[in-house]
Design an enzyme around this catalytic site. Structure first.
Site, PDB file in Angstrom:
ATOM      1  N   LYS A  30     -13.185  96.355 -57.224  1.00 34.37           N
ATOM      2  CA  LYS A  30     -12.857  96.445 -55.798  1.00 34.37           C
ATOM      3  C   LYS A  30     -12.372  97.870 -55.509  1.00 34.37           C
ATOM      4  CE  LYS A  30     -12.981  91.902 -54.767  1.00 34.37           C
ATOM      5  NZ  LYS A  30     -14.212  91.367 -54.183  1.00 34.37           N
ATOM      6  N   LYS A  54     -19.924  78.559 -55.895  1.00 32.22           N
ATOM      7  CA  LYS A  54     -19.030  79.114 -56.893  1.00 32.22           C
ATOM      8  C   LYS A  54     -17.604  79.041 -56.356  1.00 32.22           C
ATOM      9  CE  LYS A  54     -17.940  83.542 -57.251  1.00 32.22           C
ATOM     10  NZ  LYS A  54     -17.169  84.353 -56.299  1.00 32.22           N
ATOM     11  N   LYS A 111     -30.789  87.402 -52.857  1.00 34.36           N
ATOM     12  CA  LYS A 111     -31.022  88.746 -52.318  1.00 34.36           C
ATOM     13  C   LYS A 111     -32.464  89.158 -52.620  1.00 34.36           C
ATOM     14  CE  LYS A 111     -26.162  90.118 -52.964  1.00 34.36           C
ATOM     15  NZ  LYS A 111     -25.608  90.366 -51.649  1.00 34.36           N
ATOM     16  N   GLU A 139     -17.591  97.618 -55.126  1.00 29.32           N
ATOM     17  CA  GLU A 139     -17.274  97.205 -53.752  1.00 29.32           C
ATOM     18  C   GLU A 139     -16.243  98.153 -53.171  1.00 29.32           C
ATOM     19  OE1 GLU A 139     -17.423  92.787 -52.947  1.00 29.32           O
ATOM     20  OE2 GLU A 139     -16.369  92.857 -54.856  1.00 29.32           O
ATOM     21  N   ASP A 195     -25.788  80.700 -56.445  1.00 19.43           N
ATOM     22  CA  ASP A 195     -25.210  82.029 -56.636  1.00 19.43           C
ATOM     23  C   ASP A 195     -25.947  82.911 -55.644  1.00 19.43           C
ATOM     24  OD1 ASP A 195     -24.852  84.738 -57.394  1.00 19.43           O
ATOM     25  OD2 ASP A 195     -24.182  84.076 -59.367  1.00 19.43           O
ATOM     26  N   HIS A 196     -25.249  83.355 -54.608  1.00 21.66           N
ATOM     27  CA  HIS A 196     -25.980  84.004 -53.517  1.00 21.66           C
ATOM     28  C   HIS A 196     -26.680  85.295 -53.958  1.00 21.66           C
ATOM     29  CE1 HIS A 196     -22.307  86.448 -53.038  1.00 21.66           C
ATOM     30  NE2 HIS A 196     -23.029  87.298 -52.348  1.00 21.66           N
ATOM     31  N   HIS A 222     -22.330  86.511 -60.704  1.00 19.25           N
ATOM     32  CA  HIS A 222     -23.266  87.514 -60.178  1.00 19.25           C
ATOM     33  C   HIS A 222     -23.765  88.488 -61.254  1.00 19.25           C
ATOM     34  CE1 HIS A 222     -21.799  85.745 -56.604  1.00 19.25           C
ATOM     35  NE2 HIS A 222     -20.762  86.528 -56.408  1.00 19.25           N
ATOM     36  N   ARG A 231     -11.574  68.157 -41.764  1.00 19.76           N
ATOM     37  CA  ARG A 231     -10.407  67.453 -41.216  1.00 19.76           C
ATOM     38  C   ARG A 231     -10.128  67.783 -39.755  1.00 19.76           C
ATOM     39  NH1 ARG A 231      -6.259  67.979 -46.071  1.00 19.76           N
ATOM     40  NH2 ARG A 231      -7.065  70.055 -45.803  1.00 19.76           N
ATOM     41  N   ASP A 288     -14.439  86.130 -60.869  1.00 26.88           N
ATOM     42  CA  ASP A 288     -14.973  86.282 -59.518  1.00 26.88           C
ATOM     43  C   ASP A 288     -16.387  86.874 -59.517  1.00 26.88           C
ATOM     44  OD1 ASP A 288     -14.627  86.146 -56.655  1.00 26.88           O
ATOM     45  OD2 ASP A 288     -14.441  88.325 -56.644  1.00 26.88           O
TER      46      ASP A 288
HETATM   47  C1  BG6 Z   1     -18.199  86.842 -53.895  1.00 28.56           C
HETATM   48  C2  BG6 Z   1     -16.862  87.253 -54.433  1.00 28.56           C
HETATM   49  O1  BG6 Z   1     -18.784  85.842 -54.698  1.00 28.56           O
HETATM   50  O2  BG6 Z   1     -19.076  87.957 -53.868  1.00 28.56           O
HETATM   51  C3  BG6 Z   1     -16.275  88.377 -53.612  1.00 28.56           C
HETATM   52  O3  BG6 Z   1     -15.983  86.147 -54.428  1.00 28.56           O
HETATM   53  C4  BG6 Z   1     -17.262  89.515 -53.485  1.00 28.56           C
HETATM   54  O4  BG6 Z   1     -15.049  88.836 -54.174  1.00 28.56           O
HETATM   55  C5  BG6 Z   1     -18.629  89.009 -53.034  1.00 28.56           C
HETATM   56  O5  BG6 Z   1     -16.741  90.442 -52.548  1.00 28.56           O
HETATM   57  C6  BG6 Z   1     -19.650  90.118 -53.093  1.00 28.56           C
HETATM   58  O6  BG6 Z   1     -20.860  89.681 -52.489  1.00 28.56           O
HETATM   59  P1  BG6 Z   1     -21.844  90.712 -51.796  1.00 28.56           P
HETATM   60  O7  BG6 Z   1     -23.029  89.883 -51.420  1.00 28.56           O
HETATM   61  O8  BG6 Z   1     -21.109  91.281 -50.627  1.00 28.56           O
HETATM   62  O9  BG6 Z   1     -22.141  91.740 -52.823  1.00 28.56           O
END
Ligand code: BG6
Length: 485
Positions: free
Chosen positions: A330, A148, A182, A216, A177-178, A240, A43, A235
């Site tokens: 977290k 996601k 990796k 994390e 899904d990233h 993941h 936008r 999340d």
């Molecule tokens: C994301 C979550 O999908 O993955 C986040 O929404 C999280 O909360 C993150 O911090 C973690 O990704 P990575 O690659 O830093 O482990």
């Protein structure tokens, strides 16, 4: 063939922090097909040049360790374009369509629609692409990448699949899904299926249990409002952690192709034991870090879990009786993602006497991040008198073995989308099955009958009750910050 990547949500964080830096790095290393352009849509009213200038700044910040090259950027920027518009406006998207045709001309083009918006826009985007015939493949492949969260439970994930399938074939859909991008996650497939030595012991005869931890250091911070509706289960676990479980537990696919790989992954999910509500409550524990309640956007007295641990049982020949413990939180002791394959004790403890390590068995620690690598823990006789033993290790470290930076997760995944390889993307049944597994935990953890959530001090491995929970099952968490350096 030329390529166009159309990014919906062009002015958002994901685009500037991850997608464009990844594409820039791919271009810089020569991996991006030369005739690839990026077209942003959102936008914010901006010209092509204004978007290029803003991306230049953010890419400098987020492209990683390699020094930013002005020359590469200037070259890259010539393939970046921007079209302002509202996703809810048919006319605006029709204008985008015209712009795409004017950039692409009559040449066959692989076009990728990347949904980098907030999830509530996925539905409207798919609808408008459909009504404008933009998924039609007569002028080249058309693919859509969905980020996601893919739904918030089984019902919404199913509805989103139905909606997507009304416009795109399953083969055109890439649910990203990233974690699967990796290097160290993909290396699990290499470790297991390009070597013969692990396969004979990768089963219930030799493995006692598996621990998958994504710890994390970061707090929820400004994402409080989102986190209140997601919590750690939606999340991190539904996507993941279950992906890590699948690559650890799956059978060898007959070939390394999307269908074969995804078939094997789905079989793992199908074998996960279904639990009733009472069993679900006992098969997990949750926590919340002290300070979460003061994060902006968090409801007073919120019981949302920022830490969770669950136990899943896979009822198949390989894994029957081997619990998989998944945990994530977290503000934990350190940032570490690791998979611990905890082997059984030897049948007879010949050397138990005088040994400090009594109780510890062999472990294979797959360190996903940071300090990517693998470590095998085994007992060794300490030189000197008697049979004193100590746990020692063999290790492989990416940084020691391979020079240069590891690609960011989005880099290989974006290339896969361009080349049409969906092996590392989730299929519709896979996503639905993962929600089927996680939904009961969400229900149990948000039930009014659940006892109040346990709190933990920042900088710990979750609440103390997590260790008690594990110990009550005769096991201990492998609470170690990255074992490799
Ligand atoms: C994301 C979550 O999908 O993955 C986040 O929404 C999280 O909360 C993150 O911090 C973690 O990704 P990575 O690659 O830093 O482990």
């Amino acid at each position: 063939m030329q390529n166009t990547i159309v990014i919906f949500g062009a002015s958002g964080d994901l685009t500037s922090r991850k997608l464009v830096p990844a594409l820039y790095n791919l271009m810089r290393t020569g991996a991006l097909p030369p005739a690839t352009r990026i077209v942003g849509f959102s936008r914010t009213a901006m010209s092509d040049d204004a978007w290029r200038a803003s991306l230049r700044q953010t890419t400098m910040q987020h492209a990683g360790a390699v020094p930013f090259s002005e020359e590469s950027w200037d070259h890259f920027a010539t393939s970046i374009f921007y079209e302002p518009g509202d996703i809810d406006s048919f006319d605006d998207v029709a204008r985008l369509k015209e712009r795409l045709f004017s950039l692409e001309g009559t040449r066959e083009t692989t076009r990728v629609y990347y949904l980098a918006t907030a999830p509530q826009f996925y539905g409207p985007i798919v609808s408008v692409l459909r009504s404008l015939g933009m998924s039609d493949e007569s002028q080249g492949p058309r693919r859509i990448v969905v980020e996601k969260p893919f739904g918030t439970d089984l019902a919404t994930a199913r509805a989103l699949n139905v909606h997507l399938h009304a416009a795109f074939h399953e083969s055109q859909i890439y649910r990203i899904d990233h974690y699967l991008g990796k290097e160290s996650v993909q290396n699990i497939l290499a470790l297991r299926f390009a070597n013969t030595i692990f396969e004979p012991i990768w089963n219930r005869r030799y493995i006692d249990h598996v621990q998958i931890t994504v710890a994390e250091e970061v707090a929820v911070g400004r994402r409080g409002a989102y986190y209140e509706s997601s919590g750690v289960l939606r999340d991190m676990f539904q996507n993941h952690l279950l992906q890590l479980l699948m690559v650890t537990a799956m059978e060898a696919p007959v070939r390394f192709r999307a269908t074969a790989v995804r078939d094997e992954k789905v079989k793992v999910l199908e074998a996960i034991r279904t639990l009733d509500l009472q069993e679900v409550a006992a098969a997990g524990m949750r926590g919340q870090y002290e300070g979460y309640l003061s994060e902006p956007g968090v409801a007073p007295g919120s019981q949302m879990a920022t830490f969770g641990a669950i136990r899943l049982e896979i009822d198949n020949w390989r894994w029957q009786g081997v619990p998989f413990y998944l945990r994530s939180g977290k503000v934990m002791s350190c940032r570490t993602t690791q998979i611990v394959i905890a082997f059984r004790q030897p049948p007879l403890e010949l050397f138990a006497e005088g040994s400090k390590i009594q109780g510890e068995a062999n472990r294979l620690v797959i360190q996903i991040q940071p300090a990517e690598g693998i470590q095998l823990h085994f007992h060794t006789k300490v030189p000197g008198d008697g049979m004193r033993l100590r746990l020692t290790d063999l290790e492989f470290s990416y940084s020691r073995e391979f020079k240069g930076r590891l690609p960011e997760a989005y880099e290989p995944l974006l290339l896969d989308v361009l080349t049409g390889d969906a092996s590392l993307f989730a299929r519709s049944d896979e996503v639905e099955k993962s929600w089927e597994i996680i939904d009961p935990f969400v229900r149990a953890w948000t039930s009014p009958d659940m006892r109040p959530i346990d709190r933990y001090e920042p900088g710990n491995w979750g609440p103390l009750s997590s260790s008690d929970w594990m110990e009550s099952q005769g096991r201990t968490w492998f609470d170690m910050c990255p074992v490799l350096t």
